[in-house]
Design an enzyme around this catalytic site. Structure first.
Site, PDB file in Angstrom:
ATOM      1  NE  ARG A   1      35.568  11.055  13.368  1.00 42.28           N
ATOM      2  CZ  ARG A   1      35.821  11.740  14.824  1.00 42.28           C
ATOM      3  NH1 ARG A   1      36.437  12.561  15.603  1.00 42.28           N
ATOM      4  NH2 ARG A   1      34.746  11.654  15.282  1.00 42.28           N
TER       5      ARG A   1
ATOM      6  NE  ARG B   1      29.718   7.959  10.297  1.00 45.04           N
ATOM      7  CZ  ARG B   1      30.537   7.323  11.615  1.00 45.04           C
ATOM      8  NH1 ARG B   1      29.287   7.033  12.315  1.00 45.04           N
ATOM      9  NH2 ARG B   1      30.962   8.907  12.545  1.00 45.04           N
TER      10      ARG B   1
ATOM     11  CE  LYS C   1      26.988  10.573  14.912  1.00 44.89           C
ATOM     12  NZ  LYS C   1      27.657  11.796  14.207  1.00 44.89           N
TER      13      LYS C   1
ATOM     14  NE  ARG D   1      34.226  14.363  20.626  1.00 44.27           N
ATOM     15  CZ  ARG D   1      33.456  12.956  19.544  1.00 44.27           C
ATOM     16  NH1 ARG D   1      31.660  13.509  19.492  1.00 44.27           N
ATOM     17  NH2 ARG D   1      33.525  12.482  18.785  1.00 44.27           N
TER      18      ARG D   1
ATOM     19  NE  ARG E   1      35.506   9.772  19.749  1.00 49.55           N
ATOM     20  CZ  ARG E   1      34.496  10.078  19.110  1.00 49.55           C
ATOM     21  NH1 ARG E   1      33.880   9.929  19.632  1.00 49.55           N
ATOM     22  NH2 ARG E   1      34.830   9.371  17.383  1.00 49.55           N
TER      23      ARG E   1
HETATM   24  P1  AMP Z   1      32.045   7.900  15.766  1.00 55.36           P
HETATM   25  O1  AMP Z   1      31.675   7.652  16.839  1.00 55.36           O
HETATM   26  O2  AMP Z   1      30.493   8.023  15.734  1.00 55.36           O
HETATM   27  O3  AMP Z   1      32.542   8.882  15.512  1.00 55.36           O
HETATM   28  O4  AMP Z   1      32.373   6.681  15.294  1.00 55.36           O
HETATM   29  C1  AMP Z   1      33.936   6.233  14.931  1.00 55.36           C
HETATM   30  C2  AMP Z   1      35.400   6.082  13.370  1.00 55.36           C
HETATM   31  O5  AMP Z   1      34.305   5.051  14.363  1.00 55.36           O
HETATM   32  C3  AMP Z   1      34.743   6.217  13.103  1.00 55.36           C
HETATM   33  O6  AMP Z   1      35.362   7.418  12.776  1.00 55.36           O
HETATM   34  C4  AMP Z   1      34.660   5.414  12.018  1.00 55.36           C
HETATM   35  O7  AMP Z   1      35.928   4.884  11.578  1.00 55.36           O
HETATM   36  C5  AMP Z   1      34.268   4.508  12.956  1.00 55.36           C
HETATM   37  N1  AMP Z   1      32.901   4.226  12.175  1.00 55.36           N
HETATM   38  C6  AMP Z   1      31.478   4.201  13.529  1.00 55.36           C
HETATM   39  N2  AMP Z   1      30.545   3.683  12.683  1.00 55.36           N
HETATM   40  C7  AMP Z   1      30.425   2.861  11.299  1.00 55.36           C
HETATM   41  C8  AMP Z   1      29.666   3.000  10.742  1.00 55.36           C
HETATM   42  N3  AMP Z   1      28.451   3.276  10.685  1.00 55.36           N
HETATM   43  N4  AMP Z   1      30.139   2.806   9.058  1.00 55.36           N
HETATM   44  C9  AMP Z   1      31.522   3.086   9.277  1.00 55.36           C
HETATM   45  N5  AMP Z   1      33.037   2.850   9.964  1.00 55.36           N
HETATM   46  C10 AMP Z   1      32.060   3.626  11.467  1.00 55.36           C
END
Ligand code: AMP
Length: 215
Positions: free
Chosen positions: A171, A88, A13, A127, A160
């Site tokens: 996740r 999400r 993404k 990553r 990360r």
């Molecule tokens: P990402 O970088 O998109 O993988 O997001 C990292 C983390 O941020 C996720 O594992 C969640 O803990 C939180 N997060 C990101 N987007 C959302 C969302 N739309 N709803 C809830 N938690 C989110």
């Protein structure tokens, strides 16, 4: 153009969002980036989000929805936006539609990028990214030229916290349980485009462009 970009962690993404951002003059809104910045700045939101992020869980809907709906009211989003990693959950998608409807807007296209779990796990475990400019690398396929140092800005390369060990598995489970059902939400509205992410990012980008050209 009002775009939603979805997919499990590691599907690509972020890479496609960077390409869309470079080609279309619309803001890129990544909820993950918003939360990571809040954590780095030690804000109240960051403190709240960190516990969820570190355990691979989603930040509660009411927190996330509030942030996105506020962001979408700003001037730079009026001609379009790219949402990356939001919605999400089905509750987030419904709240997003309600928020947009209030200003006569709607989501026009939802793109989901998927890949087999074993590919996602392999990608996530390799990553890393630059602490400063956030450029993403992969230690197996696309390492920085000099170990630990960003090719672009010379910043420090870091992993990360949530790309480590058990958090990755959690996740992926959370994606399957809470986010995958959301695909039906957009499918039923006739807005969903599904792409195979287990390919070179250039091939995925060619497909993304074909989709976006229609709008
Ligand atoms: P990402 O970088 O998109 O993988 O997001 C990292 C983390 O941020 C996720 O594992 C969640 O803990 C939180 N997060 C990101 N987007 C959302 C969302 N739309 N709803 C809830 N938690 C989110």
């Amino acid at each position: 153009m009002n775009i939603v970009l979805m997919g499990p962690p590691g599907a690509g993404k972020g890479t496609q969002a960077e390409k869309i951002k470079a080609s279309y003059p619309i803001p890129h809104i990544s909820t993950g980036d918003i939360f990571r910045e809040a954590v780095a700045n030690g804000t109240e939101l960051g403190k709240q989000a960190k516990t969820y992020m570190d355990s691979g869980q989603l930040v509660p809907d009411e927190v996330t929805i509030g942030i996105v709906n506020e962001r979408l009211t700003r001037e730079d989003c009026q001609q379009g936006f790219l949402l990356d990693g939001f919605p999400r959950t089905t509750i987030q998608a419904e709240a997003l539609d309600q928020g947009l409807a209030a200003s006569g807007r709607k989501i026009e296209v939802a793109i989901n990028i998927s890949a087999p779990n074993e590919v996602l796990i392999e990608r996530l475990s390799g990553r890393v990214s630059c602490k400063d400019c956030k450029k993403v690398y992969n230690l197996q396929y696309k390492p920085p030229a000099q170990a630990g140092i960003c090719d672009v800005c010379g910043g420090q390369i870091i992993q990360r916290d949530d790309d480590r060990g058990d958090t990755v598995a959690r996740r992926l489970e959370v994606y399957l349980e809470q986010t995958q059902p959301l695909l039906d939400y957009y499918r039923q509205k006739g807005l969903l485009y599904e792409l195979e992410g287990n390919r070179d990012s250039i091939a995925v980008w060619a497909d993304v462009q074909k989709i976006l050209e229609k709008f």
